[in-house]
Design a protein around this motif. Structure first.
Motif, short mmCIF file in Angstrom:
data_model
loop_
_atom_site.label_atom_id
_atom_site.label_comp_id
_atom_site.label_asym_id
_atom_site.label_seq_id
_atom_site.Cartn_x
_atom_site.Cartn_y
_atom_site.Cartn_z
N LEU A 131 0.83 -1.21 0.00
CA LEU A 131 0.00 0.00 0.00
C LEU A 131 0.86 1.25 0.00
O LEU A 131 0.59 2.21 -0.73
N SER A 132 1.92 1.26 0.80
CA SER A 132 2.80 2.43 0.87
C SER A 132 3.44 2.72 -0.48
O SER A 132 3.45 3.86 -0.95
N LEU A 133 3.97 1.68 -1.13
CA LEU A 133 4.60 1.87 -2.42
C LEU A 133 3.58 2.21 -3.50
O LEU A 133 3.85 3.01 -4.40
N TYR A 134 2.40 1.62 -3.41
CA TYR A 134 1.31 1.92 -4.35
C TYR A 134 0.94 3.40 -4.30
O TYR A 134 0.80 4.06 -5.33
N ILE A 135 0.81 3.93 -3.09
CA ILE A 135 0.44 5.34 -2.93
C ILE A 135 1.54 6.24 -3.48
O ILE A 135 1.26 7.24 -4.15
N SER A 136 2.80 5.89 -3.22
CA SER A 136 3.91 6.69 -3.74
C SER A 136 3.91 6.69 -5.26
O SER A 136 4.06 7.73 -5.91
N PHE A 137 3.74 5.53 -5.85
CA PHE A 137 3.73 5.42 -7.31
C PHE A 137 2.58 6.23 -7.90
O PHE A 137 2.78 7.00 -8.85
N LEU A 138 1.39 6.04 -7.37
CA LEU A 138 0.21 6.69 -7.94
C LEU A 138 0.29 8.20 -7.82
O LEU A 138 -0.10 8.94 -8.74
N ASN A 139 0.81 8.69 -6.71
CA ASN A 139 0.95 10.13 -6.55
C ASN A 139 2.02 10.70 -7.48
O ASN A 139 1.83 11.77 -8.06
N MET A 140 3.14 10.00 -7.63
CA MET A 140 4.15 10.45 -8.59
C MET A 140 3.56 10.51 -9.99
O MET A 140 3.79 11.45 -10.75
N PHE A 141 2.77 9.49 -10.35
CA PHE A 141 2.15 9.44 -11.67
C PHE A 141 1.22 10.63 -11.89
O PHE A 141 1.27 11.31 -12.93
N GLN A 142 0.37 10.91 -10.91
CA GLN A 142 -0.59 12.01 -11.08
C GLN A 142 0.10 13.37 -11.15
O GLN A 142 -0.28 14.23 -11.96
N PHE A 143 1.11 13.57 -10.31
CA PHE A 143 1.80 14.86 -10.34
C PHE A 143 2.61 15.02 -11.63
O PHE A 143 2.66 16.12 -12.20
#
Length: 261
Positions: free
Chosen positions: A240-252
């Motif tokens: 979950l932690s890595l998923y959130i980091s990836f998804l936020n990097m993607f959106q930004f």
């Protein structure tokens, strides 16, 4: 935080060291595998909802997106009514108020199911990107994010530098970022949004390395206890932690690289 090399030097050697190394590899594979499945669920949910939200039939439609495309009744409900705030903030509310309780009280299977449900809800929450950006720019940004994420996670796994202090600083940055984003929902400032995006990419890039090291060190510190149920839940928590980091990097990054329809 227990350091991997410190734990190895503190009496863990020979066959036991090999056993921990093998277990760590299996643990990290489970983390990355779970995260990848979550990403697929998110992508499928976002794509499906975006497809249901758009129509080329103008009869009954009140919101036009672009030439020849209109919002369906579902699209209007999700993106133009107060329900949009529920859809937007539901994943955040789950992380803040639901995930911790699930980790404490739920079984490993329940935690896994909770993660996949969260991934589906996140897909609904970000489905708007398919209405705003071209498919090419979404795929391009995803590939760039994947390459950057892989390098950052590899650094976090391999480095001997203790990143725990950086993690505390970055988490404070996340709080400030959330406040700025909420404020900009009302200001609608393009310049502020670009600044938020730039800072967001840097923060979640750092968190990717930090979380990877933390997942690794947490496993090594607890592997000797043999509590497989806890280690399974820890793998889902790390995913979950890595998923959130990836998804936020993607959106930004999409704010910078994305081409608008």
């Amino acid at each position: 935080m227990a350091d991997y090399q410190t734990v190895r030097a503190a009496g863990v050697s020979g066959a036991r060291t090999a056993q921990i190394d093998e277990g760590l590899r299996a643990h990290m594979n489970k983390v990355y595998g779970t995260m990848s499945v979550g990403m697929l669920i998110t992508a499928a949910a976002a794509w499906a909802i975006a497809g249901l939200a758009v129509t080329s039939d103008p009869s009954g439609a009140t919101v036009a997106l672009r030439d020849g495309q209109f919002l369906t009744g579902l699209g209007e409900l999700l993106y133009t009514t107060p329900l949009k705030w529920v859809v937007m903030f539901a994943p955040l509310a789950f992380i803040l108020f639901g995930w911790g309780a699930l980790m404490r009280r739920g079984s490993a299977a329940t935690v896994q199911l909770g993660f996949f449900a969260f991934a589906a809800a996140m897909g609904v929450s970000i489905s708007w990107i398919f209405l705003v950006f071209t498919s090419f720019s979404i795929v391009q940004t995803f590939l760039v994010t994947a390459i950057a994420f892989g390098g950052l996670s590899l650094y976090g796994y391999a480095t001997k530098r203790d990143l725990s202090g950086m993690g505390t600083f970055l988490m404070m940055g996340v709080i400030g970022l959330l406040v700025a984003m909420v404020i900009n929902l009302f200001l609608q400032s393009g310049i502020m949004m670009m600044a938020i995006s730039a800072i967001g990419v840097l923060i979640f890039a750092g968190l990717t390395a930090f979380y990877t090291q933390d997942i690794k060190n947490t496993y090594v510190a607890h592997a000797a206890h043999g509590d497989q149920e806890w280690l399974d839940k820890a793998a889902y928590d790390g995913a979950l932690s890595l998923y959130i980091s990836f998804l936020n990097m993607f959106q930004f990054l999409l704010m910078f690289m994305g081409q608008s329809e």
